[in-house]
Design a protein around this motif. Sequence first.
Motif, PDB file in Angstrom:
ATOM      1  N   PRO A 142       0.810  -1.227   0.000  1.00 31.97           N
ATOM      2  CA  PRO A 142       0.000   0.000   0.000  1.00 31.97           C
ATOM      3  C   PRO A 142       0.842   1.276   0.000  1.00 31.97           C
ATOM      4  CG  PRO A 142      -0.768  -1.558   1.674  1.00 31.97           C
ATOM      5  CD  PRO A 142       0.535  -2.070   1.180  1.00 31.97           C
ATOM      6  N   ILE A 143       0.438   2.213  -0.835  1.00 38.45           N
ATOM      7  CA  ILE A 143       0.984   3.571  -0.810  1.00 38.45           C
ATOM      8  C   ILE A 143      -0.010   4.488  -1.521  1.00 38.45           C
ATOM      9  CG2 ILE A 143       2.361   3.152  -2.884  1.00 38.45           C
ATOM     10  CD1 ILE A 143       4.387   5.208  -1.819  1.00 38.45           C
ATOM     11  N   THR A 144      -0.307   5.618  -0.895  1.00 39.55           N
ATOM     12  CA  THR A 144      -1.201   6.599  -1.489  1.00 39.55           C
ATOM     13  C   THR A 144      -0.465   7.298  -2.635  1.00 39.55           C
ATOM     14  OG1 THR A 144      -2.083   6.921   0.725  1.00 39.55           O
ATOM     15  CG2 THR A 144      -2.655   8.575  -0.893  1.00 39.55           C
ATOM     16  N   PRO A 145      -1.127   7.632  -3.759  1.00 37.51           N
ATOM     17  CA  PRO A 145      -2.571   7.619  -4.009  1.00 37.51           C
ATOM     18  C   PRO A 145      -3.044   6.508  -4.951  1.00 37.51           C
ATOM     19  CG  PRO A 145      -1.522   9.214  -5.434  1.00 37.51           C
ATOM     20  CD  PRO A 145      -0.420   8.499  -4.705  1.00 37.51           C
ATOM     21  N   GLN A 146      -2.485   5.299  -4.811  1.00 32.59           N
ATOM     22  CA  GLN A 146      -2.909   4.193  -5.675  1.00 32.59           C
ATOM     23  C   GLN A 146      -3.559   3.058  -4.912  1.00 32.59           C
ATOM     24  OE1 GLN A 146      -1.243   0.781  -5.972  1.00 32.59           O
ATOM     25  NE2 GLN A 146      -0.662   1.410  -3.892  1.00 32.59           N
ATOM     26  N   ASN A 147      -3.912   3.263  -3.645  1.00 33.46           N
ATOM     27  CA  ASN A 147      -4.358   2.144  -2.822  1.00 33.46           C
ATOM     28  C   ASN A 147      -5.642   1.486  -3.305  1.00 33.46           C
ATOM     29  OD1 ASN A 147      -2.245   2.045  -0.978  1.00 33.46           O
ATOM     30  ND2 ASN A 147      -3.135   3.621   0.336  1.00 33.46           N
ATOM     31  N   GLU A 148      -6.435   2.201  -4.095  1.00 29.23           N
ATOM     32  CA  GLU A 148      -7.654   1.574  -4.623  1.00 29.23           C
ATOM     33  C   GLU A 148      -7.335   0.418  -5.558  1.00 29.23           C
ATOM     34  OE1 GLU A 148      -8.765   5.587  -3.209  1.00 29.23           O
ATOM     35  OE2 GLU A 148      -7.166   4.811  -4.501  1.00 29.23           O
ATOM     36  N   GLY A 199      -1.930  11.193  -9.220  1.00 33.13           N
ATOM     37  CA  GLY A 199      -2.928  11.059  -8.172  1.00 33.13           C
ATOM     38  C   GLY A 199      -4.306  11.528  -8.566  1.00 33.13           C
ATOM     39  N   MET A 200      -4.388  12.549  -9.404  1.00 31.82           N
ATOM     40  CA  MET A 200      -5.706  13.032  -9.826  1.00 31.82           C
ATOM     41  C   MET A 200      -6.391  12.024 -10.729  1.00 31.82           C
ATOM     42  SD  MET A 200      -5.164  17.133 -10.268  1.00 31.82           S
ATOM     43  CE  MET A 200      -3.457  16.991 -10.751  1.00 31.82           C
ATOM     44  N   LEU A 201      -5.657  11.464 -11.687  1.00 36.27           N
ATOM     45  CA  LEU A 201      -6.243  10.444 -12.548  1.00 36.27           C
ATOM     46  C   LEU A 201      -6.636   9.205 -11.748  1.00 36.27           C
ATOM     47  CD1 LEU A 201      -3.986  10.547 -15.738  1.00 36.27           C
ATOM     48  CD2 LEU A 201      -6.423  11.058 -15.633  1.00 36.27           C
ATOM     49  N   GLY A 202      -5.828   8.861 -10.764  1.00 38.23           N
ATOM     50  CA  GLY A 202      -6.146   7.697  -9.947  1.00 38.23           C
ATOM     51  C   GLY A 202      -7.405   7.869  -9.132  1.00 38.23           C
ATOM     52  N   GLN A 203      -7.679   9.098  -8.690  1.00 35.83           N
ATOM     53  CA  GLN A 203      -8.787   9.338  -7.772  1.00 35.83           C
ATOM     54  C   GLN A 203     -10.064   9.825  -8.453  1.00 35.83           C
ATOM     55  OE1 GLN A 203      -8.702   8.581  -4.470  1.00 35.83           O
ATOM     56  NE2 GLN A 203      -6.692   7.719  -4.924  1.00 35.83           N
ATOM     57  N   MET A 204      -9.949  10.478  -9.601  1.00 36.70           N
ATOM     58  CA  MET A 204     -11.159  11.020 -10.231  1.00 36.70           C
ATOM     59  C   MET A 204     -12.020   9.895 -10.796  1.00 36.70           C
ATOM     60  SD  MET A 204     -10.112  12.609 -13.956  1.00 36.70           S
ATOM     61  CE  MET A 204      -8.930  13.791 -13.319  1.00 36.70           C
ATOM     62  N   MET A 205     -13.301  10.188 -10.979  1.00 40.06           N
ATOM     63  CA  MET A 205     -14.251   9.207 -11.490  1.00 40.06           C
ATOM     64  C   MET A 205     -14.814   9.664 -12.825  1.00 40.06           C
ATOM     65  SD  MET A 205     -16.297   8.159  -7.981  1.00 40.06           S
ATOM     66  CE  MET A 205     -16.909   6.602  -8.635  1.00 40.06           C
ATOM     67  N   GLU A 206     -14.877   8.730 -13.766  1.00 41.66           N
ATOM     68  CA  GLU A 206     -15.481   8.968 -15.075  1.00 41.66           C
ATOM     69  C   GLU A 206     -16.110   7.660 -15.552  1.00 41.66           C
ATOM     70  OE1 GLU A 206     -12.640  12.445 -17.045  1.00 41.66           O
ATOM     71  OE2 GLU A 206     -12.232  10.345 -17.504  1.00 41.66           O
ATOM     72  N   PRO A 207     -17.053   7.742 -16.492  1.00 41.97           N
ATOM     73  CA  PRO A 207     -17.631   6.507 -17.041  1.00 41.97           C
ATOM     74  C   PRO A 207     -16.604   5.736 -17.856  1.00 41.97           C
ATOM     75  CG  PRO A 207     -19.036   8.424 -17.491  1.00 41.97           C
ATOM     76  CD  PRO A 207     -17.729   8.948 -17.008  1.00 41.97           C
ATOM     77  N   VAL A 208     -16.618   4.429 -17.696  1.00 40.94           N
ATOM     78  CA  VAL A 208     -15.718   3.547 -18.438  1.00 40.94           C
ATOM     79  C   VAL A 208     -16.546   2.500 -19.163  1.00 40.94           C
ATOM     80  CG1 VAL A 208     -13.749   1.986 -18.320  1.00 40.94           C
ATOM     81  CG2 VAL A 208     -13.923   3.878 -16.701  1.00 40.94           C
ATOM     82  N   ASP A 209     -16.320   2.367 -20.454  1.00 39.87           N
ATOM     83  CA  ASP A 209     -17.015   1.369 -21.260  1.00 39.87           C
ATOM     84  C   ASP A 209     -16.047   0.235 -21.552  1.00 39.87           C
ATOM     85  OD1 ASP A 209     -18.452  -0.142 -23.021  1.00 39.87           O
ATOM     86  OD2 ASP A 209     -19.010   1.500 -24.357  1.00 39.87           O
ATOM     87  N   PHE A 210     -16.178  -0.856 -20.825  1.00 43.43           N
ATOM     88  CA  PHE A 210     -15.259  -1.969 -21.024  1.00 43.43           C
ATOM     89  C   PHE A 210     -15.557  -2.731 -22.312  1.00 43.43           C
ATOM     90  CE2 PHE A 210     -14.636  -1.210 -16.503  1.00 43.43           C
ATOM     91  CZ  PHE A 210     -13.250  -1.308 -16.407  1.00 43.43           C
ATOM     92  N   ASP A 211     -16.736  -2.544 -22.877  1.00 37.60           N
ATOM     93  CA  ASP A 211     -17.044  -3.169 -24.160  1.00 37.60           C
ATOM     94  C   ASP A 211     -16.223  -2.550 -25.286  1.00 37.60           C
ATOM     95  OD1 ASP A 211     -18.862  -4.894 -23.078  1.00 37.60           O
ATOM     96  OD2 ASP A 211     -20.580  -3.585 -23.390  1.00 37.60           O
ATOM     97  N   ASN A 212     -15.801  -1.300 -25.098  1.00 34.10           N
ATOM     98  CA  ASN A 212     -15.017  -0.622 -26.128  1.00 34.10           C
ATOM     99  C   ASN A 212     -13.528  -0.864 -25.984  1.00 34.10           C
ATOM    100  OD1 ASN A 212     -17.167   0.449 -27.501  1.00 34.10           O
ATOM    101  ND2 ASN A 212     -17.148   2.400 -26.431  1.00 34.10           N
ATOM    102  N   VAL A 213     -13.109  -1.465 -24.888  1.00 37.39           N
ATOM    103  CA  VAL A 213     -11.697  -1.790 -24.723  1.00 37.39           C
ATOM    104  C   VAL A 213     -11.323  -2.870 -25.736  1.00 37.39           C
ATOM    105  CG1 VAL A 213      -9.979  -2.773 -23.162  1.00 37.39           C
ATOM    106  CG2 VAL A 213     -11.661  -1.148 -22.291  1.00 37.39           C
ATOM    107  N   LYS A 214     -10.206  -2.664 -26.391  1.00 36.44           N
ATOM    108  CA  LYS A 214      -9.787  -3.595 -27.436  1.00 36.44           C
ATOM    109  C   LYS A 214      -9.615  -4.997 -26.856  1.00 36.44           C
ATOM    110  CE  LYS A 214      -5.521  -3.422 -28.759  1.00 36.44           C
ATOM    111  NZ  LYS A 214      -5.059  -4.772 -28.349  1.00 36.44           N
ATOM    112  N   LYS A 215     -10.451  -5.921 -27.339  1.00 36.31           N
ATOM    113  CA  LYS A 215     -10.393  -7.282 -26.816  1.00 36.31           C
ATOM    114  C   LYS A 215      -9.430  -8.161 -27.619  1.00 36.31           C
ATOM    115  CE  LYS A 215     -13.644  -6.385 -23.819  1.00 36.31           C
ATOM    116  NZ  LYS A 215     -13.326  -6.229 -22.400  1.00 36.31           N
ATOM    117  N   ALA A 216      -9.303  -7.873 -28.912  1.00 38.91           N
ATOM    118  CA  ALA A 216      -8.491  -8.737 -29.768  1.00 38.91           C
ATOM    119  C   ALA A 216      -7.031  -8.681 -29.359  1.00 38.91           C
ATOM    120  CB  ALA A 216      -8.652  -8.325 -31.219  1.00 38.91           C
ATOM    121  N   ARG A 217      -6.445  -9.827 -29.179  1.00 34.08           N
ATOM    122  CA  ARG A 217      -5.041  -9.905 -28.826  1.00 34.08           C
ATOM    123  C   ARG A 217      -4.190  -9.908 -30.097  1.00 34.08           C
ATOM    124  NH1 ARG A 217      -6.495  -8.049 -25.067  1.00 34.08           N
ATOM    125  NH2 ARG A 217      -7.041  -8.968 -23.091  1.00 34.08           N
ATOM    126  N   ARG A 218      -2.976  -9.409 -29.983  1.00 33.12           N
ATOM    127  CA  ARG A 218      -2.059  -9.511 -31.107  1.00 33.12           C
ATOM    128  C   ARG A 218      -1.716 -10.976 -31.349  1.00 33.12           C
ATOM    129  NH1 ARG A 218       2.319  -4.805 -30.147  1.00 33.12           N
ATOM    130  NH2 ARG A 218       0.971  -3.272 -29.178  1.00 33.12           N
TER     131      ARG A 218
END
Length: 355
Positions: A28-34, A170-189
């Motif tokens: 554990p170490i802040t600000p990535q503990n989540e 730390g700001m990117l780690g802590q802020m909240m935004e919608p995430v669409d995991f369906d749009n994450v590239k699924k195809a592997r190289r």
Amino acid sequence: MAKVLMKGNEAMAEAAIQAGCRYYFGYPITPQNEVTEYMSKRMPEVGGVFLQAESEVSAINMVYGAGGAGARVMTSTSGPGLSLMQEGISYLAGAQIPCVIVNIMRGGPGLGNIQGAQSDYFQSVKGGGHGDYKLIVLAPSTIQEMADLVQEAFDIADDYRNPVVILGDGMLGQMMEPVDFDNVKKARRNLPEKTWATTGRGNREHRNVINSLYIDPPVLEKHNYVLFEKYARAEQNEVRYEMIGCEDAEVILVAYGTMARVAKNVMNIARREGYKVGLIRPISLWPFPKEPFKKTVDQVKGYLVVEMSMGQMVEDVQLATECKKPVHFYGRPAGMIPEPSVMLEKIKQIAGGAR
């Protein structure tokens, strides 16, 4: 899966799991503990292994073991923790073991504070540890991109047999935004089979040995050349960047991560006031994108690098421009955010005054 409102740290953790990561070792170490908290819950649910090590030194060596056995493995930390991992990271690079390392930067040097900052650029991009080696470093600027790049990072790590760093703050780690995991590239190289992994001898005539120790100097020299041939391939294939409004720009802002979000808003304000301003956002910090600077250096009056630090990426921008045009800098350390009003004033100075 519908869009989910998530913290950046949580989005990275879930993306890693969806990318096939089944081993996580960290401390554990802040600000990535989540990240650690999320992994402690989800890993048992997917049949994976979560282990809170006794230190960052232990964690990175556990990563070495799991990665050496061919598993997809991740750790996460912040600047002071990454400092403790440097020896192990050099070993990972030397032994050509793939893994993903997340660094959610905080203010420094020393223990500093827990505010988001960008002062670990040198530590991540320039190596940080001993010996000749490179880390592939990716810098997201949105929560969606944090998820996307983590998934890509595992593919890149396996393709090059090399550690890949996700460099956030730390700001990117802590802020909240919608995430669409369906749009994450699924195809592997078309990734190479891990015939090198230490999973037992099997039907092979030889035992796989993973090592970074080469006592004979000519043998170690040859190994270094092999590594740098691989890094040259990465420089050809893994450069990532975004250019916005650069076609007619006289002044170009250069920023990554959270600061790129601020810079984009300032760019829009400046354009409304009649100033031709663009933005170059490096996404791969190593390999660093040189092409956008080659495309723009003849047309601009100057570049303004903006960082939440005392100026680290600015050196790579100077190299990329080959000092053909002025490279200005504005930054603030310790988790302080550069002010849009100051950025705008500097843009006007570089452009040559009122319009």
